[in-house]
Motif scaffolding. Structure first.
Motif, PDB file in Angstrom:
ATOM      1  N   ASN B 104      11.380  -7.023   0.866  1.00 37.95           N
ATOM      2  CA  ASN B 104      10.353  -7.691   0.065  1.00 37.95           C
ATOM      3  C   ASN B 104       9.523  -8.661   0.909  1.00 37.95           C
ATOM      4  N   LEU B 105      10.183  -9.365   1.818  1.00 36.37           N
ATOM      5  CA  LEU B 105       9.434 -10.256   2.712  1.00 36.37           C
ATOM      6  C   LEU B 105       8.491  -9.434   3.592  1.00 36.37           C
ATOM      7  N   PHE B 106       8.977  -8.301   4.023  1.00 37.90           N
ATOM      8  CA  PHE B 106       8.185  -7.411   4.882  1.00 37.90           C
ATOM      9  C   PHE B 106       6.923  -6.931   4.155  1.00 37.90           C
ATOM     10  N   ILE B 107       7.106  -6.463   2.908  1.00 37.47           N
ATOM     11  CA  ILE B 107       5.946  -5.962   2.154  1.00 37.47           C
ATOM     12  C   ILE B 107       4.930  -7.093   1.939  1.00 37.47           C
ATOM     13  N   ASP B 108       5.442  -8.247   1.543  1.00 36.08           N
ATOM     14  CA  ASP B 108       4.546  -9.374   1.277  1.00 36.08           C
ATOM     15  C   ASP B 108       3.769  -9.754   2.541  1.00 36.08           C
ATOM     16  N   ASP B 109       4.452  -9.699   3.654  1.00 36.80           N
ATOM     17  CA  ASP B 109       3.808  -9.993   4.940  1.00 36.80           C
ATOM     18  C   ASP B 109       2.720  -8.959   5.258  1.00 36.80           C
ATOM     19  N   LEU B 110       3.029  -7.686   5.033  1.00 38.43           N
ATOM     20  CA  LEU B 110       2.052  -6.635   5.350  1.00 38.43           C
ATOM     21  C   LEU B 110       0.763  -6.810   4.560  1.00 38.43           C
ATOM     22  N   TYR B 111       0.872  -7.298   3.331  1.00 37.79           N
ATOM     23  CA  TYR B 111      -0.324  -7.466   2.513  1.00 37.79           C
ATOM     24  C   TYR B 111      -0.969  -8.839   2.676  1.00 37.79           C
ATOM     25  N   HIS B 112      -0.382  -9.644   3.553  1.00 38.09           N
ATOM     26  CA  HIS B 112      -1.024 -10.928   3.832  1.00 38.09           C
ATOM     27  C   HIS B 112      -1.323 -11.055   5.334  1.00 38.09           C
ATOM     28  N   GLN B 113      -0.529 -11.875   6.046  1.00 37.33           N
ATOM     29  CA  GLN B 113      -0.919 -12.162   7.435  1.00 37.33           C
ATOM     30  C   GLN B 113      -0.479 -11.121   8.454  1.00 37.33           C
ATOM     31  N   GLN B 114       0.427 -10.269   8.080  1.00 33.80           N
ATOM     32  CA  GLN B 114       0.953  -9.244   8.994  1.00 33.80           C
ATOM     33  C   GLN B 114       1.523  -9.859  10.268  1.00 33.80           C
ATOM     34  N   PRO B 142       1.834 -11.222  -6.122  1.00 36.36           N
ATOM     35  CA  PRO B 142       2.611 -10.916  -7.335  1.00 36.36           C
ATOM     36  C   PRO B 142       3.583 -12.054  -7.619  1.00 36.36           C
ATOM     37  N   PRO B 143       3.987 -12.196  -8.892  1.00 32.96           N
ATOM     38  CA  PRO B 143       4.872 -13.293  -9.265  1.00 32.96           C
ATOM     39  C   PRO B 143       6.140 -13.311  -8.416  1.00 32.96           C
ATOM     40  N   LEU B 144       6.592 -14.493  -8.049  1.00 32.19           N
ATOM     41  CA  LEU B 144       7.799 -14.706  -7.244  1.00 32.19           C
ATOM     42  C   LEU B 144       7.689 -14.123  -5.837  1.00 32.19           C
ATOM     43  N   ALA B 311      -5.755  -9.810 -11.168  1.00 32.96           N
ATOM     44  CA  ALA B 311      -6.148 -11.073 -11.794  1.00 32.96           C
ATOM     45  C   ALA B 311      -4.926 -11.832 -12.310  1.00 32.96           C
ATOM     46  N   GLY B 312      -3.757 -11.235 -12.179  1.00 35.36           N
ATOM     47  CA  GLY B 312      -2.549 -11.913 -12.629  1.00 35.36           C
ATOM     48  C   GLY B 312      -2.384 -11.925 -14.139  1.00 35.36           C
ATOM     49  N   LYS B 313      -3.108 -11.045 -14.839  1.00 29.00           N
ATOM     50  CA  LYS B 313      -3.023 -11.042 -16.300  1.00 29.00           C
ATOM     51  C   LYS B 313      -1.897 -10.146 -16.811  1.00 29.00           C
ATOM     52  N   VAL B 314      -1.392  -9.325 -15.923  1.00 30.83           N
ATOM     53  CA  VAL B 314      -0.278  -8.455 -16.297  1.00 30.83           C
ATOM     54  C   VAL B 314       0.582  -8.274 -15.050  1.00 30.83           C
ATOM     55  N   LEU B 316       3.192  -5.857 -12.847  1.00 29.24           N
ATOM     56  CA  LEU B 316       3.606  -4.466 -12.676  1.00 29.24           C
ATOM     57  C   LEU B 316       4.883  -4.435 -11.845  1.00 29.24           C
ATOM     58  N   ALA B 317       5.851  -3.671 -12.296  1.00 26.59           N
ATOM     59  CA  ALA B 317       7.083  -3.510 -11.530  1.00 26.59           C
ATOM     60  C   ALA B 317       7.363  -2.005 -11.408  1.00 26.59           C
ATOM     61  N   ASN B 318       7.585  -1.522 -10.181  1.00 30.21           N
ATOM     62  CA  ASN B 318       7.347  -2.233  -8.959  1.00 30.21           C
ATOM     63  C   ASN B 318       5.855  -2.428  -8.715  1.00 30.21           C
ATOM     64  N   ALA B 319       5.533  -3.447  -7.894  1.00 28.63           N
ATOM     65  CA  ALA B 319       4.142  -3.716  -7.616  1.00 28.63           C
ATOM     66  C   ALA B 319       3.512  -2.530  -6.881  1.00 28.63           C
ATOM     67  N   PRO B 320       2.234  -2.258  -7.144  1.00 33.95           N
ATOM     68  CA  PRO B 320       1.559  -1.208  -6.385  1.00 33.95           C
ATOM     69  C   PRO B 320       1.645  -1.533  -4.899  1.00 33.95           C
ATOM     70  N   GLY B 321       1.793  -0.516  -4.093  1.00 31.75           N
ATOM     71  CA  GLY B 321       1.845  -0.757  -2.659  1.00 31.75           C
ATOM     72  C   GLY B 321       3.240  -1.013  -2.121  1.00 31.75           C
ATOM     73  N   ALA B 322       4.221  -1.192  -2.998  1.00 32.13           N
ATOM     74  CA  ALA B 322       5.583  -1.479  -2.532  1.00 32.13           C
ATOM     75  C   ALA B 322       6.140  -0.314  -1.710  1.00 32.13           C
ATOM     76  N   GLY B 323       5.616   0.875  -1.982  1.00 27.38           N
ATOM     77  CA  GLY B 323       6.115   2.070  -1.291  1.00 27.38           C
ATOM     78  C   GLY B 323       5.886   2.057   0.212  1.00 27.38           C
ATOM     79  N   VAL B 324       5.051   1.137   0.685  1.00 26.57           N
ATOM     80  CA  VAL B 324       4.780   1.087   2.121  1.00 26.57           C
ATOM     81  C   VAL B 324       6.084   0.908   2.906  1.00 26.57           C
TER      82      VAL B 324
END
Lengths: 306, 484
Positions: B104-114, B142-144, B311-314, B316-324
């Protein structure tokens, strides 16, 4: 609840009821034909008329004989209204709403379809037909009982009851319409005893005979039968009763104003009718009006909720 | 006596219930004795009872090659359970938590600073080529900070009994309902064993799933409206979608039931009109989620869903892109990923994996192709694999060409000797290979199922356990021997 789910619950109930009604219809016709003299050729065609499937039947079969009609009405899945077709549709609908109906009920729907399919050939022979049809009727009744006893009586349940009752209303009018057409006053004198048998068969098609007898103790009369099947308040398959049921369901649902109005109009028309005075043509027109009323209620429910 | 352990041979591999000497492992002793007392007739009755339970409950699995019209097929179920001692399991559990946390840290990193790319741990070229990296998700929070809320990791044991992770499923892993159903069937059939053993329960999964999802709601405080989004009844896992929705008391919705308005709020169509949706447990792939953003022909998805999510209005689990993070090339880097983010060594090892993108490793794979299992990066369900030792010469040559043409897309692993467990074949037992898929839920905390879904290759000698290729399943018992 989801509109799509409401739609499927409603149709699941309609198809289950249709399977049961068709089973009763075929069963009663089998018995009726055994009782009638050979010169009254009622045969199996009326079944096709009751279900409005005559044209479709002729697309698939050439001859209206017992074997073909039974096959068409029981096991031919090309006919979506056949028993097996209806059970299949009930199963498909309930399969998609397994999160709504109790698991035992789904298991029963599934089993009923599977066993009815396995044994469908046995309906062709007269000897095994009764057992087969009875198991279909009992199977549907079991499902109804399970749903009544284990499903929360919430909105989904109201849609289920509406589906069941509108299907019943539809079948009751169809049976009266077609059967009464062949039960005309212009019947030769010597055959009148058989008119009695036929009115009994109308009652039996709707499992109404015993209940009719309890209420009306004279000999069977056309006007009494019609009144019982159309206007009786407490008999579950009488047209009026089914309307009252649908009305009670709607009472628990949102946005019900327009449909309840429709029902009230139809009820008023029904109760005002003096059936004693209706000749066959007038009866036919009247039944037509009732059927149009049912169709309109169905369409309004669809538009409003689905 | 029908089951004779004397004729059951364990040769050069790890068996889940028996040692090489032919004697049961301590945790399996009571079970093996019990099975030995069963008469042919009783075994037959058990089998029939299990089959009919499954048939009646409608547990079915779709196989794509099956004839049109028959969408049901009973999912074969073997009544002999697989047993794992709780002490051993606790280590596995720790390892899975560690792994998923790092991913999860890896995915979050890939979609941010890499950062991991900038620090030279993960090659940029792999990211550029990745089929499951979604540029649309860059910068989303995404939340959390969690992307893969539900993960199913496949574990196998080698000859010496060591557990390895074979792959991680971070998109829409399925099978958990079979785990739950198998347990239900087993409790009906083997109630005596449940009294004798202290078997840890799995039944709390649906409520844990509910809690995990509820914590993602964009409107904290209110009771969230959670829905399960399914592609519909023709999907092979539809049974599971319905099952989980039912168990959580959530609505099971299809794309057509949902709509997104101009303010990015998601609604479902109900008999009362439109009702707002907070959390969507989506069981459809990224590319079908939203025709506005991805596949424009998709009828399964919901137009506007991605903008609502961004927009954070809904949620999604799993978040889109998690498959990376679950393609088989990324898999090879997981030990480094764990080290990088958590500064820990991986508790559960990876199967040694050769990355064909590296020239020396590629050459090694090509030279040893008859010993290797070659896997494409982005296929699941056992499709498009080469099992070297069993393949024909022609198939091997075909794969060598495929690897040369697109090396980034392939990894290879030495052929493991998977563990076996006694499995009923007719009325006696034979060893069959198996794996294990535990499910890991990540939210405010991380939960791992007690055991998971054991999949078993029912064909003799086969190691392909996928339900889509003739596999079956077994119940998995984590037993607490100290409390038994």
């Amino acid at each position: 609840m989801l509109s799509r789910v409401a739609n499927r619950v409603y149709w699941m109930a309609r198809y289950l009821e249709r399977a049961e009604n068709t089973a009763r219809l075929v069963n009663v016709n089998t018995h009726l034909l055994l009782d009638l003299p050979k010169k009254i050729r009622l045969g199996w065609e009326p079944i096709l008329d009751i279900t409005s499937l005559r044209d479709y039947f002729y697309e698939l079969y050439e001859e209206v004989d017992e074997r073909n009609v039974i096959r068409f009405m029981v096991s031919d899945t090309r006919n979506p209204d056949s028993i097996l077709g209806s059970l299949n549709m009930a199963r498909e609908n309930s399969r998609t709403i397994r999160d709504i109906i109790p698991r035992e009920a789904w298991e029963q729907v599934n089993t009923l379809y599977l066993t009815s399919k396995t044994h469908s050939r046995s309906a062709v022979t007269q000897r095994h037909r009764y057992d087969y049809l009875r198991s279909v009727i009992l199977g549907v009744q079991t499902i109804s009982g399970m749903l009544a006893g284990t499903m929360t009586h919430d909105e989904a349940y109201e849609f289920l009851r509406m589906g069941r009752n509108l299907e019943r209303a539809d079948m009751t009018t169809r049976i009266i319409d077609v059967r009464s057409a062949s039960l005309l006053p212009d019947m030769p004198e010597e055959l009148t005893p058989f008119a009695n048998i036929q009115w009994v068969s109308v009652l039996k098609s709707l499992t109404a005979y015993q209940m009719y007898r309890r209420k009306i103790r004279q000999r069977i009369r056309r006007a009494d039968v019609l009144a019982f099947l159309l206007q009786e308040e407490h008999f579950p398959r009488s047209f009026y009763h089914t309307l009252c049921q649908v009305n009670a369901c709607l009472d628990n649902l949102p946005r019900n104003g327009k449909i309840m109005q429709l029902i009230a109009q139809l009820q008023k028309k029904l109760l005002r009718a003096n059936l004693e005075k209706f000749n066959q043509d007038k009866l036919h027109d009247f039944i037509d009006e009732l059927q149009l009323g049912v169709i309109k209620i169905n369409d309004t429910i669809s538009k409003n909720y689905f | 006596m029908a089951i004779r352990w004397g004729s059951y041979k364990v040769k050069n591999l790890y068996d889940e219930l028996l040692r090489a000497t032919g004697r049961p492992r301590p945790a399996a002793q009571a079970l093996c004795s019990y099975l030995r007392t069963l008469k042919d007739k009783e075994i037959e009755e058990y089998k029939v009872a299990a089959e009919s339970a499954i048939h009646v409950m409608g547990i079915t699995f779709t196989v794509y090659t099956e004839e049109e019209g028959s969408i049901d097929r009973a999912w074969p179920f073997d009544i002999i359970p697989r047993i794992i001692d709780k002490q051993e399991w606790l280590t596995v559990e720790q390892g899975l938590k560690q792994r998923v946390q790092a991913l999860n840290l890896f995915i979050d990193d890939l979609y941010h600073q890499q950062k991991i790319v900038k620090d030279g741990i993960f090659p940029a070229v792999l990211l550029e080529d990745s089929k499951n990296f979604r540029p649309e998700c860059v910068g989303v929070n995404p939340p959390l900070g969690i992307w893969a809320h539900i993960c199913g990791s496949d574990l196998v044991r080698d000859k010496d009994g060591t557990f390895y992770v074979l792959e991680d499923n971070l998109r829409v892993p399925s099978g958990v309902s079979y785990m739950l159903e198998n347990r239900l069937v087993m409790k009906r059939l083997f109630s005596e064993m449940f009294e004798q053993y202290n078997i840890l329960p799995v039944d709390d999964y649906p409520s844990q799933l509910y809690d995990t999802l509820a914590a993602l709601s964009p409107r904290p405080g209110d009771q969230p409206e959670i829905v399960v989004l399914t592609p519909g009844i023709y999907n092979s896992a539809y049974f599971e979608h319905a099952y989980l929705a039912q168990q959580m008391g959530a609505e099971l919705v299809e794309g057509g039931d949902l709509t997104v308005d101009d303010n990015n709020i998601v609604y479902m169509r109900t008999i009362e009109g439109l009702t707002r949706v907070d959390v969507i447990y989506r069981r459809i792939d990224d590319l079908f989620l939203d025709p506005e953003v991805f596949n424009p022909d998709s009828l399964l998805g919901v137009p506007g869903l991605m903008r609502a999510w961004k927009a954070g209005k809904v949620a999604l689990a799993n978040a889109p892109g998690a498959g990376v993070a679950d393609d088989k090339v990324v898999y090879a880097f997981v030990p480094e990923i764990i080290k990088y983010y958590l500064d820990q060594d991986a508790i559960i090892p990876n199967v040694p994996t050769y990355k064909c993108i590296n020239k020396p490793e590629r050459q090694y794979v090509i030279d040893h192709i008859d010993e290797m299992v070659v896997k494409p990066a982005n296929e699941s369900g056992g499709y498009g694999m080469l099992i070297g030792p069993q393949a024909s010469k022609k198939e091997r040559e075909k794969f060598i060409r495929l690897i040369r043409r697109d090396p980034r897309n392939y990894v290879a692993q030495p052929m493991l000797t998977l563990s076996t467990a006694p499995t009923l074949v007719d009325n006696h037992v034979e060893p069959r290979h198996l794996d294990l898929r535990p499910f890991i839920l990540s939210g405010e905390q991380i939960n791992v199922t007690m055991g998971g879904l054991t999949r078993v290759a029912l064909r003799k000698g086969s190691t392909v356990v996928n339900s889509s290729q003739g596999g079956g399943s077994k119940d998995t018992w984590i037993v607490d021997m100290e409390a038994t």
